[in-house]
Design a protein around this motif. Structure first.
Motif, mmCIF file in Angstrom:
data_model
loop_
_atom_site.group_PDB
_atom_site.id
_atom_site.type_symbol
_atom_site.label_atom_id
_atom_site.label_comp_id
_atom_site.label_asym_id
_atom_site.label_seq_id
_atom_site.Cartn_x
_atom_site.Cartn_y
_atom_site.Cartn_z
ATOM 1 N N ILE A 68 0.799 -1.116 -0.036
ATOM 2 C CA ILE A 68 -0.152 0.292 -0.092
ATOM 3 C C ILE A 68 0.837 1.188 -0.020
ATOM 4 O O ILE A 68 1.816 1.168 0.856
ATOM 5 N N ASP A 69 0.584 2.191 -0.899
ATOM 6 C CA ASP A 69 1.302 3.343 -0.847
ATOM 7 C C ASP A 69 0.396 4.466 -0.428
ATOM 8 O O ASP A 69 -0.700 4.757 -0.932
ATOM 9 N N ASN A 70 0.827 5.196 0.669
ATOM 10 C CA ASN A 70 0.050 6.156 1.097
ATOM 11 C C ASN A 70 0.908 7.428 1.388
ATOM 12 O O ASN A 70 1.775 7.456 1.686
ATOM 13 N N SER A 71 0.110 8.716 0.810
ATOM 14 C CA SER A 71 0.592 9.868 0.954
ATOM 15 C C SER A 71 -0.498 10.887 1.317
ATOM 16 O O SER A 71 -1.497 10.799 0.839
ATOM 17 N N ARG A 72 -0.244 11.757 2.385
ATOM 18 C CA ARG A 72 -1.163 12.783 2.551
ATOM 19 C C ARG A 72 -1.471 13.894 1.600
ATOM 20 O O ARG A 72 -2.079 14.677 1.555
#
Lengths: 339, 339, 339, 339
Positions: free
Chosen positions: C231-235
């Motif tokens: 999973i790639d998460n970025s705000r």
């Protein structure tokens, strides 16, 4: 790899002649470029030097009379094509000739008759037939993948207009540019066009109009079997070389996109974008130029009919003449009117 | 949200009337659907029951004479439009009328004159102008993003032909289907069309030909300012509703794709593929139907000119008549010939 | 349309509560929003005024004790969820609760036990399961279209970080943002995750780090059946809301693209581009918010199991806690370690 | 064209050796393939015959001791690389060596020391750096087009697993396949990786597991500067060779698509689709194999540093060893642990 190499002579060392010279030298081991000719001898010498070609001349006759040469590539100005075809055919050479064969149908007929009488192979340089995209469209049509044909739309736009000097001797948009699209329409559908109607104008550069030509055209096609089509032409597309087709059939459609130098997509705070499509015709069609010559060479070596016949070359000229007549007279023109 | 709600009466509870009834009831809080009318009373009652509309009638006169109703939506058969427009306008009602206004230009002129004399708002149902894709194309043209216009190509294909019974009363392909594309061509370019040339035939279903209509057409457009265009129409596209445009300008092009129910791409051992585009016009254009009514309601509430005028409605009919004439007479037709 | 309308009370009139209030009022005729509650009474009154909801209160107890209310939507701050669930369940109300149920597994267990004991329906607000793109991916997996699962990659990036004040009370990136992706991973594969390993940091805004959270994370997933994922998460994603998945199976893959406000492509002298994807979560997921409530309402009206269970809600919290632990301890964490 | 041609000897006439032999013969006029060597002499003879190479041998020593040879291409089995590099360097030959240099870091160090001491050029065969797609990604990173780096995701899947016999001697997935992706991660970001964590398994073919290898892996990367990344590897993708990257930065992202044999899209009653991406690595990367050799030849002829250094080759092996260790020990591994 084929053992025997076809011995080829090249007449005309301009832009397209140099493309063929490079392809024959680097990418077609089944052929051997033995001689190059250009009436501007320095041009021929430059090409010969670059590709280490033994024989150089400014006299086409030397090519025709050289017994060692089996096939001739005619890349000289259009008004020389017919005479060179006749001379080459009479000398028993197989002939590959750039498009258009000629601007005059009677001269074309004379040339094709000479070819028939000599029993040599003859192929016209409609390279786009050998492009992977258009070949895939053709397969979709032939295989029945899209069913019975109903509509075809061809988009054919150059990145930028050629010099006005070129336009003056080009025969005009229809014989220089649309001719490729007429051939494409016939190739992709396998059908003959019965009538054309063209609307055209000068929207890109007034200098083109002053030279007696148009730079923008839309041509409507009615095929003998009822299929309908249209061709969009423009001498300028800001985003690059634009070469696409769409064919609609009873079972579906097939459509091509342009070709790009890479497939990277950039997304930032303003847009989601990619780099422009290939701009230069030699980049866009590089592989097809190789493939058309390979097909010609193989048709000779294996004694098979060429992939693009003299009749194909003649038909495209007829259509271009009909489109020009339609534009000049402001009415639909049946193709047989110009035949 | 606007405080005041426009009180609307709806005439004609067929397919498109029901779309508007649902949108007025669920999605347009700034309007209130007070009354529905259909000469088949059961139809009106069904719609009224579903959306809890207080007033139901089979008599259009009841709508026109109801002082509480401020605006009328005319969704009845085309041959009633002109009379209803006149009656509504004389009663001081604002009018939203489905396309085409009429098949007869003189009847259109009478209707539009009544509207002008009454000083009421009048909008024609060219919903596609409100579609996000076409609106984006319009913005690209207006903003100068693609420069001066040169070519436009419109693809407009239905997923499947309507029943032959519908075709018989539709006015034919040009007045029923191409009329949308003519409006689109005018809307996107902001230019008037001077001449059309149409080639059309029966390639989808012989029954359509037997009903006196065509099912496949390509129409070439010449605009007054020299821009060139073409429209591809087909009553059948195996892959679904096909609604796209491409506009070429001096600085670039803008082109739209179809809309899809999802954006998932499946890659397996045979192909890289996605599901078919939206097939049903109400799915494809759902948001535009809401937006066109919202625009109409706001033009009344805020006393602004409607987004699609009576002249727009008339111009599209003229173009459709010219295309029909071109098809019948096999020649290019200047639009003023039919005016 | 269903005859009977489910009578619903809404607790919490913040951002997501207002989304549900609008959807219940405009788009879900099978439900009736009877009462709204917010401890900030003005908030509840604003919502009630806008959607003409008869009953307004600042006391959740009033909702629970209202015999006419059949179902409760809990959209209040996370730390109130568990208590409200218990109270609603004991009062015999069906419950729809926003995610996460709670940050504490024991409190979740207490709440779910109350639900079970009361025999009421319970659904968690994982709206993305109802998005057309992800639903299509799920169908590709379930139908066997891509064969046995091997890898899944989820990209989940917000257009811009929320205010630091929100971040402080959000439970952190894993419980606030990644929790959706954990649910998506379980939903799409139909498999349970055995172990997670997370690398995370502060790459977007130091203020987020000062608030004790991270803004960028990559989480590696090992499923019990051996499937691997990440999973790639970025705000922050400059180009907008980025919500995509790709699943690889033995027969092929399925991958989704982002959703765009229009499908127009502009080509000019610099690039081939389109407008940015939908930026706001309510635009991107509008239809899924409607669909999740429709599913909840129907599960009650037709007495079927809800589409997203309490166990689904619990499992996603466990995974978020495991990811947080992995980040804190710098090692892979088996999910049962946090259970 | 460069006047001087670099005189090259090739050691190892297996699959990749033949690719280089063809490219040197047909597409790199600035080099001259003078000698080919394979310990299976028939292999060397076959290549020599095809491309008319004068010198053939089964003894690498003959290549090293031939004073006329300026540069050596080492395409033999991995376990011979280090010795041949040392021998070639001591003989003063420039060296191009296929990846990996070796599976053992100390042997790599010995080889690189020999290269340094000899002052010859040394390039490792990470051809993908020369691919147009990845080069465009690199440009987007270097130019600042996407801002400061935050995340990278690499997808690298083969169309089908190699024979188990190959797998046995390949050094395993990490040293054979992921090594390319490690180099890509370093090349695209320009940053060093500090830690890796790998989850891997046998999901494609149990025979690969029996041979002691894995066929599916996901590897999480932490770069020294905080950038986070992941690599998806699979020995099988039903749809063909899958080679893509996505890089997220503070200003946006750049992502590549696969390359396709044509750009035709077929729409019929079932789907909108295109043909599969290029399946064979030599089709997909044909141009990059030419470009890497051109770069090597030019670095020698123009005395510039090679585009891919020995340190690049060493770093990728370290990362592959760290990934293998991570898989074996089930924990994140700092790269210096294996150095």
């Amino acid at each position: 790899m084929s053992q025997r190499r076809l011995r080829v002579g090249l007449i005309g060392c301009g832009r397209i002649g140099r493309v063929h010279a490079e392809n024959l030298s680097l990418r077609l081991p089944q052929a051997q470029l033995c001689a190059v000719c250009d009436t501007t001898r320095a041009s021929a010498e430059e090409v010969a030097g670059r590709w280490e070609i033994p024989q150089v001349t400014a006299e086409p006759e030397e090519i025709f009379s050289d017994a060692a040469i089996e096939a001739v590539l005619i890349c000289s100005p259009t008004d020389t094509h017919a005479d060179y075809i006749v001379a080459a055919a009479r000398a028993g050479k197989h002939v590959f000739c750039e498009k258009p064969i000629d601007h005059d149908l009677r001269r074309i007929d004379t040339a094709l008759e000479a070819v028939r009488n000599a029993g040599v192979k003859f192929q016209v340089g409609f390279n786009r037939r050998f492009d992977a995209n258009f070949a895939r469209v053709r397969r979709a049509v032939v295989s029945g993948e899209i069913g019975a044909l109903r509509q075809i739309h061809i988009t054919s736009r150059d990145p930028a207009p050629p010099p006005v000097s070129y336009i003056r001797s080009s025969g005009g948009l229809f014989l220089d540019m649309t001719i490729h699209d007429f051939d494409m329409a016939r190739f992709l559908t396998g059908e003959e066009i019965a009538e054309v109607y063209t609307q055209a104008g000068v929207l890109v550069d007034p200098a083109i109009g002053e030279a007696g030509d148009v730079d923008t055209a839309v041509t409507l096609l009615r095929f003998r079997n009822g299929t309908l089509g249209s061709i969009d032409n423009s001498r300028q597309a800001a985003y690059g070389y634009d070469q696409r087709v769409e064919v609609l059939g009873s079972k579906g459609s097939v459509a091509t996109a342009n070709r790009f130098p890479n497939d990277a997509v950039i997304s930032d705070g303003t847009s989601v974008r990619r780099d422009l499509p290939l701009r230069f015709f030699m980049d866009r069609y590089q592989e097809s130029f190789v493939a058309e010559l390979a097909a010609f060479v193989e048709s000779v070596l294996e004694d098979r009919p060429p992939a693009v016949s003299g009749e194909d070359g003649r038909a495209a000229v007829m259509l271009a003449l009909a489109a020009r007549k339609s534009h000049q007279e402001g009415r639909p023109v049946r193709v047989e009117e110009v035949g």
